[in-house]
Design a protein around this motif. Structure first.
Motif, PDB file in Angstrom:
ATOM      1  N   ASN A   1       0.592  -1.114  -0.098  1.00 43.60           N
ATOM      2  CA  ASN A   1      -0.322  -0.072   0.000  1.00 43.60           C
ATOM      3  C   ASN A   1       0.803   1.262   0.060  1.00 43.60           C
ATOM      4  N   GLY A   2       0.458   2.815  -0.063  1.00 44.59           N
ATOM      5  CA  GLY A   2       0.568   3.334   0.379  1.00 44.59           C
ATOM      6  C   GLY A   2       1.752   3.744   1.131  1.00 44.59           C
ATOM      7  N   ALA A   3       1.818   3.195   2.358  1.00 44.57           N
ATOM      8  CA  ALA A   3       2.318   3.759   3.803  1.00 44.57           C
ATOM      9  C   ALA A   3       3.506   2.543   3.327  1.00 44.57           C
ATOM     10  N   ALA A   4       3.300   1.335   2.950  1.00 48.36           N
ATOM     11  CA  ALA A   4       4.999   0.181   2.663  1.00 48.36           C
ATOM     12  C   ALA A   4       5.540   1.337   1.709  1.00 48.36           C
ATOM     13  N   ALA A   5       4.842   1.963   0.377  1.00 45.75           N
ATOM     14  CA  ALA A   5       5.951   2.596  -0.464  1.00 45.75           C
ATOM     15  C   ALA A   5       7.274   4.300  -0.133  1.00 45.75           C
ATOM     16  N   LYS A   6       6.455   4.197   1.055  1.00 46.75           N
ATOM     17  CA  LYS A   6       6.818   5.236   1.832  1.00 46.75           C
ATOM     18  C   LYS A   6       8.037   4.982   2.351  1.00 46.75           C
ATOM     19  N   GLY A   7       7.701   3.428   3.258  1.00 46.95           N
ATOM     20  CA  GLY A   7       8.009   3.130   4.283  1.00 46.95           C
ATOM     21  C   GLY A   7       9.661   2.663   3.098  1.00 46.95           C
TER      22      GLY A   7
END
Length: 249
Positions: free
Chosen positions: A164-170
């Motif tokens: 998800n987006g949070a994983a991409a930001k991580g």
């Protein structure tokens, strides 16, 4: 008598590669702009995306009257598209009434919405979002799952799908060592990676070819169309400031 030509069972690979390359050149040409074109860029995010395009605008020596970066009315894809269409319409109406300053364009040559697809995909709305953009005359610079994937391509080539987006930001934070949507942190991170934007354009095209070969359903995870907008901005810049030039072939 001439020697027989050996049969190559993989003959189709070269033809397919040429076809993909041709498709990419055509797609690049479709997004290309003319020198001096005016842009309206409406972003879903209010920090990172705005910061990125402000810095890219400065790097390409594009004046503020040619590129306008306006965060959308709300962080939702439909609102971003409708905001872009409304601002473009209002610009034309103000021009018709003679209410523009001397350095303002009478209308925007290109209108873009910068979107993340993760929420729309989760609710199975992306086909409707794409259709709305086409109906409103707004070009999409979308990223799956989010804009940070485009930033990640400045650092490396990867087709590993974030959950998800949070994983991409991580992932971006892991590679940068420090990243967040805090204005100061985001600004510093973008200043560090921005010089690699032409490399990110090349990698985005390679990722698109990868998904095309795999027949991945759109929007493929991960992928980005922000390179289209970057190319268009590049072509609208003064020749001396451009980093990408049209292929001779």
């Amino acid at each position: 008598m001439s020697d027989p030509v050996a049969y190559d069972p993989n003959w189709w690979r070269a033809a397919k590669a040429l076809s993909l390359e041709r498709r990419e050149r055509e797609a690049e040409a479709a997004a290309a702009a003319l020198a001096g074109d005016s842009f309206l860029i409406v972003t879903e995010g209010v920090v990172t995306e705005v910061c990125y395009f402000q810095q890219l605008r400065a790097a390409l020596r594009l004046s503020a009257v040619k590129v306008v970066v306006e965060p959308g009315d709300a962080s939702e894809a439909r609102h971003v598209i409708e905001t872009a269409a409304r601002l473009a319409r209002e610009q034309r109406e103000r021009a018709a009434r003679g209410q523009l300053a001397m350095d303002e364009p009478a209308g925007y040559d290109q209108v873009w919405a910068v979107l993340d697809t993760d929420v729309s995909e989760r609710h199975q709305r992306w086909p409707d979002i794409s259709a709305l953009a086409a109906q409103r005359g707004v070009r999409l610079a979308s990223s799956t799952p989010c804009f940070e994937y485009w930033l990640l391509l400045h650092l490396k080539h990867t087709t590993a799908p974030p959950a998800n987006g949070a994983a991409a930001k991580g992932r971006l934070g892991d590679d940068l060592g420090d990243y967040s949507t805090n204005a100061d942190v985001s600004d510093a991170a973008i200043r560090r990676i921005l010089p690699a934007w032409p490399i990110a354009v090349k990698r985005a095209g390679q990722v698109r070819q990868y998904h095309h070969a795999a027949s991945s359903p759109a929007p493929a995870n991960p992928s980005t169309e922000v390179d289209r907008l970057a190319i268009a901005l590049n072509y609208s810049a003064p020749v001396y400031a451009r980093k990408i030039h049209p292929s001779a072939n």
